[in-house]
Motif scaffolding. Sequence first.
Motif, PDB file in Angstrom:
ATOM      1  N   ALA A  13      25.046  59.332  44.919  1.00 49.02           N
ATOM      2  CA  ALA A  13      23.717  59.185  44.340  1.00 49.02           C
ATOM      3  C   ALA A  13      23.413  57.708  44.141  1.00 49.02           C
ATOM      4  CB  ALA A  13      23.633  59.936  43.016  1.00 49.02           C
ATOM      5  N   TYR A  14      22.181  57.321  44.436  1.00 50.24           N
ATOM      6  CA  TYR A  14      21.744  55.931  44.294  1.00 50.24           C
ATOM      7  C   TYR A  14      20.342  55.948  43.709  1.00 50.24           C
ATOM      8  CZ  TYR A  14      20.902  51.019  45.566  1.00 50.24           C
ATOM      9  OH  TYR A  14      20.637  49.671  45.539  1.00 50.24           O
ATOM     10  N   GLY A  15      20.152  55.322  42.562  1.00 50.18           N
ATOM     11  CA  GLY A  15      18.867  55.406  41.897  1.00 50.18           C
ATOM     12  C   GLY A  15      18.829  56.606  40.979  1.00 50.18           C
ATOM     13  N   ALA A  16      17.702  57.314  40.941  1.00 55.17           N
ATOM     14  CA  ALA A  16      17.543  58.463  40.048  1.00 55.17           C
ATOM     15  C   ALA A  16      18.260  59.688  40.599  1.00 55.17           C
ATOM     16  CB  ALA A  16      16.059  58.767  39.856  1.00 55.17           C
ATOM     17  N   LEU A  17      18.723  60.536  39.707  1.00 54.11           N
ATOM     18  CA  LEU A  17      19.279  61.833  40.093  1.00 54.11           C
ATOM     19  C   LEU A  17      18.145  62.839  40.208  1.00 54.11           C
ATOM     20  CD1 LEU A  17      22.421  62.184  37.784  1.00 54.11           C
ATOM     21  CD2 LEU A  17      22.388  61.659  40.226  1.00 54.11           C
ATOM     22  N   GLY A  18      18.286  63.764  41.147  1.00 53.30           N
ATOM     23  CA  GLY A  18      17.260  64.794  41.283  1.00 53.30           C
ATOM     24  C   GLY A  18      17.028  65.182  42.718  1.00 53.30           C
ATOM     25  N   GLU A  19      15.781  65.456  43.045  1.00 49.76           N
ATOM     26  CA  GLU A  19      15.413  65.949  44.364  1.00 49.76           C
ATOM     27  C   GLU A  19      14.158  65.250  44.844  1.00 49.76           C
ATOM     28  OE1 GLU A  19      13.390  70.079  46.072  1.00 49.76           O
ATOM     29  OE2 GLU A  19      14.930  70.202  44.508  1.00 49.76           O
ATOM     30  N   THR A  20      14.137  64.893  46.112  1.00 49.75           N
ATOM     31  CA  THR A  20      12.930  64.343  46.707  1.00 49.75           C
ATOM     32  C   THR A  20      12.845  64.804  48.150  1.00 49.75           C
ATOM     33  OG1 THR A  20      11.611  62.337  47.049  1.00 49.75           O
ATOM     34  CG2 THR A  20      13.962  62.179  47.563  1.00 49.75           C
ATOM     35  N   VAL A  21      11.631  64.990  48.633  1.00 49.26           N
ATOM     36  CA  VAL A  21      11.395  65.404  50.012  1.00 49.26           C
ATOM     37  C   VAL A  21      10.280  64.536  50.586  1.00 49.26           C
ATOM     38  CG1 VAL A  21      10.726  67.291  51.548  1.00 49.26           C
ATOM     39  CG2 VAL A  21      12.089  67.770  49.506  1.00 49.26           C
ATOM     40  N   GLY A  22      10.441  64.113  51.817  1.00 46.05           N
ATOM     41  CA  GLY A  22       9.431  63.304  52.478  1.00 46.05           C
ATOM     42  C   GLY A  22       9.745  63.177  53.950  1.00 46.05           C
ATOM     43  N   GLU A  23       9.028  62.288  54.619  1.00 44.94           N
ATOM     44  CA  GLU A  23       9.278  62.042  56.040  1.00 44.94           C
ATOM     45  C   GLU A  23      10.362  60.978  56.172  1.00 44.94           C
ATOM     46  OE1 GLU A  23       6.678  61.170  60.040  1.00 44.94           O
ATOM     47  OE2 GLU A  23       6.376  59.818  58.362  1.00 44.94           O
ATOM     48  N   ALA A  24      11.411  61.279  56.912  1.00 47.04           N
ATOM     49  CA  ALA A  24      12.499  60.319  57.119  1.00 47.04           C
ATOM     50  C   ALA A  24      12.099  59.309  58.184  1.00 47.04           C
ATOM     51  CB  ALA A  24      13.772  61.047  57.546  1.00 47.04           C
ATOM     52  N   VAL A  25      12.112  58.022  57.818  1.00 49.88           N
ATOM     53  CA  VAL A  25      11.793  56.948  58.756  1.00 49.88           C
ATOM     54  C   VAL A  25      12.811  55.830  58.565  1.00 49.88           C
ATOM     55  CG1 VAL A  25       9.330  57.490  58.731  1.00 49.88           C
ATOM     56  CG2 VAL A  25      10.220  55.802  57.125  1.00 49.88           C
ATOM     57  N   TYR A  42       4.276  53.328  52.542  1.00 47.63           N
ATOM     58  CA  TYR A  42       5.477  54.163  52.598  1.00 47.63           C
ATOM     59  C   TYR A  42       5.391  55.373  51.662  1.00 47.63           C
ATOM     60  CZ  TYR A  42       8.249  50.969  55.491  1.00 47.63           C
ATOM     61  OH  TYR A  42       8.740  50.216  56.532  1.00 47.63           O
ATOM     62  N   HIS A  43       4.225  55.616  51.083  1.00 46.07           N
ATOM     63  CA  HIS A  43       4.044  56.778  50.217  1.00 46.07           C
ATOM     64  C   HIS A  43       4.414  58.060  50.962  1.00 46.07           C
ATOM     65  CE1 HIS A  43       2.419  59.486  47.295  1.00 46.07           C
ATOM     66  NE2 HIS A  43       1.315  59.749  47.946  1.00 46.07           N
ATOM     67  N   ARG A  44       5.223  58.891  50.329  1.00 43.77           N
ATOM     68  CA  ARG A  44       5.707  60.175  50.845  1.00 43.77           C
ATOM     69  C   ARG A  44       6.665  60.022  52.020  1.00 43.77           C
ATOM     70  NH1 ARG A  44       1.301  64.796  51.449  1.00 43.77           N
ATOM     71  NH2 ARG A  44       2.371  64.960  53.428  1.00 43.77           N
ATOM     72  N   GLN A  45       7.341  58.876  52.085  1.00 38.82           N
ATOM     73  CA  GLN A  45       8.349  58.683  53.123  1.00 38.82           C
ATOM     74  C   GLN A  45       9.691  58.337  52.487  1.00 38.82           C
ATOM     75  OE1 GLN A  45       6.361  55.717  55.585  1.00 38.82           O
ATOM     76  NE2 GLN A  45       5.838  57.288  57.067  1.00 38.82           N
ATOM     77  N   LYS A  68       3.972  49.563  41.771  1.00 44.34           N
ATOM     78  CA  LYS A  68       5.150  50.415  41.623  1.00 44.34           C
ATOM     79  C   LYS A  68       5.897  50.551  42.940  1.00 44.34           C
ATOM     80  CE  LYS A  68       4.448  54.886  42.105  1.00 44.34           C
ATOM     81  NZ  LYS A  68       4.073  56.294  41.909  1.00 44.34           N
ATOM     82  N   ILE A  69       7.043  51.200  42.890  1.00 40.24           N
ATOM     83  CA  ILE A  69       7.758  51.592  44.104  1.00 40.24           C
ATOM     84  C   ILE A  69       7.106  52.865  44.633  1.00 40.24           C
ATOM     85  CG2 ILE A  69       9.950  52.455  45.014  1.00 40.24           C
ATOM     86  CD1 ILE A  69      11.372  50.673  42.983  1.00 40.24           C
ATOM     87  N   TRP A  70       6.752  52.864  45.927  1.00 40.24           N
ATOM     88  CA  TRP A  70       6.009  53.992  46.500  1.00 40.24           C
ATOM     89  C   TRP A  70       6.857  54.928  47.347  1.00 40.24           C
ATOM     90  CZ3 TRP A  70       1.493  55.726  45.019  1.00 40.24           C
ATOM     91  CH2 TRP A  70       0.602  54.849  44.363  1.00 40.24           C
ATOM     92  N   VAL A  71       8.005  54.477  47.833  1.00 41.83           N
ATOM     93  CA  VAL A  71       8.792  55.346  48.720  1.00 41.83           C
ATOM     94  C   VAL A  71       9.184  56.622  47.980  1.00 41.83           C
ATOM     95  CG1 VAL A  71       9.672  53.372  50.016  1.00 41.83           C
ATOM     96  CG2 VAL A  71      11.035  54.322  48.145  1.00 41.83           C
ATOM     97  N   SER A  72       9.282  57.712  48.722  1.00 45.22           N
ATOM     98  CA  SER A  72       9.713  58.973  48.116  1.00 45.22           C
ATOM     99  C   SER A  72      11.220  59.012  47.914  1.00 45.22           C
ATOM    100  CB  SER A  72       9.286  60.153  48.996  1.00 45.22           C
ATOM    101  OG  SER A  72       7.886  60.278  48.982  1.00 45.22           O
ATOM    102  N   GLY A  73      11.953  58.297  48.748  1.00 47.90           N
ATOM    103  CA  GLY A  73      13.401  58.259  48.650  1.00 47.90           C
ATOM    104  C   GLY A  73      13.928  57.042  49.381  1.00 47.90           C
ATOM    105  N   PHE A  74      15.180  56.684  49.110  1.00 47.87           N
ATOM    106  CA  PHE A  74      15.750  55.466  49.679  1.00 47.87           C
ATOM    107  C   PHE A  74      17.175  55.756  50.126  1.00 47.87           C
ATOM    108  CE2 PHE A  74      16.730  50.735  49.091  1.00 47.87           C
ATOM    109  CZ  PHE A  74      15.931  50.355  50.159  1.00 47.87           C
ATOM    110  N   VAL A  75      17.499  55.374  51.369  1.00 41.13           N
ATOM    111  CA  VAL A  75      18.801  55.671  51.957  1.00 41.13           C
ATOM    112  C   VAL A  75      19.448  54.371  52.422  1.00 41.13           C
ATOM    113  CG1 VAL A  75      20.057  57.020  53.681  1.00 41.13           C
ATOM    114  CG2 VAL A  75      17.890  57.884  52.746  1.00 41.13           C
TER     115      VAL A  75
END
Length: 369
Positions: A13-25, A42-45, A68-75
Amino acid sequence: MVLEDGRTFTGDAYGALGETVGEAVFCTGMTGYQETLTDPSYHRQVVVMTAPHIGNTGVNEQDMESRKIWVSGFVVRDPAIRPSNWRSQGDLGEALDQQGVVGISGVDTRALTRHLRDRGSMRVGVFSGEAAQGTPTELLNRVLEAPKMSGSALAAEVSTEAAYVVPAVGEKRFTVAALDLGIKGMTPALLSKRGVEVHVLPASSTFADLTAMNPDGVFFSNGPGDPATADAEVALLREVLGNSIPFFGICFGNQLLGRAVGLETYKLAFGHRGINQPVLDRLTNKVEVTSHNHGFALAWPTELSESITSDFGGVSVSHVALNDNVVEGLSLDDRPAFSVQYHPEAAAGPRDAEYLFDRFIDLMEAHSA
């Protein structure tokens, strides 16, 4: 991490714990991760960083491109143990946690990027903590229930709610009405630096709103979502062109100019994202290294070297991506309007395309003469 085709990656886990869904880019920038995270486009990505080591320079207030930070998730593959930079004001992982951004680290991002390059961008879910307790089938179903990027109208979700003004630095030369479709802070800053008073307006603005301050030019910003859904914004731009007001658009704004002159848009297999994309300026025959973030592009109906005719006169391709010949810019022959698909305001660099703001100044100057 579960992709919509069923491929799964595990990590920490990196950042917040939980669940997020978006477009992987995937984003190929080796620097500028904070600009990427705070880019409203990058909203919803869910952004996959191809550079392996992320977070070394920490985070700071100056590099924020929006509120703010707009990405839905970060890898990421290898997050920094601690930030180490004289400009750092905080830790990246902690910043993600504070803003509720779910991420994952320790992932083989090279294998993931190759998968996305071969299969194309797709929906993905990142699950950690209690959210990761479901079966693989249950997690995949959550991903498949998420909306696709095609057909999504997202500009209004990231746009400013109220108009605001960025004053000119030094002597005021021009007034520009900028439609905020997901604008980055560096854009009005670079216009302001050139003596432009920038009125940043909500995406829902009308032609009357745009012309209320008697602008010398109109600007359409970058932004997220499918340009095929932006009918109201295209109608607004057609009024701008019909009244021969100098126009400059970037990214989403380029796609809307294309639609306004009758072009279709389509979704790229995996898009252009990063700060190392080579583009040819066909007006000067120079090659620029540029910053990109787009998953859609304009469909040109003939050879790129050939102009087309529109309701507003001739239209030419001004810029071309050298990796894949994607249309990267338009120029109108009979109206004071042009656009590019990439980001000349790139805060993290490169600076090759910053001259386009001067080209906009020249356009307004010539029109007012």
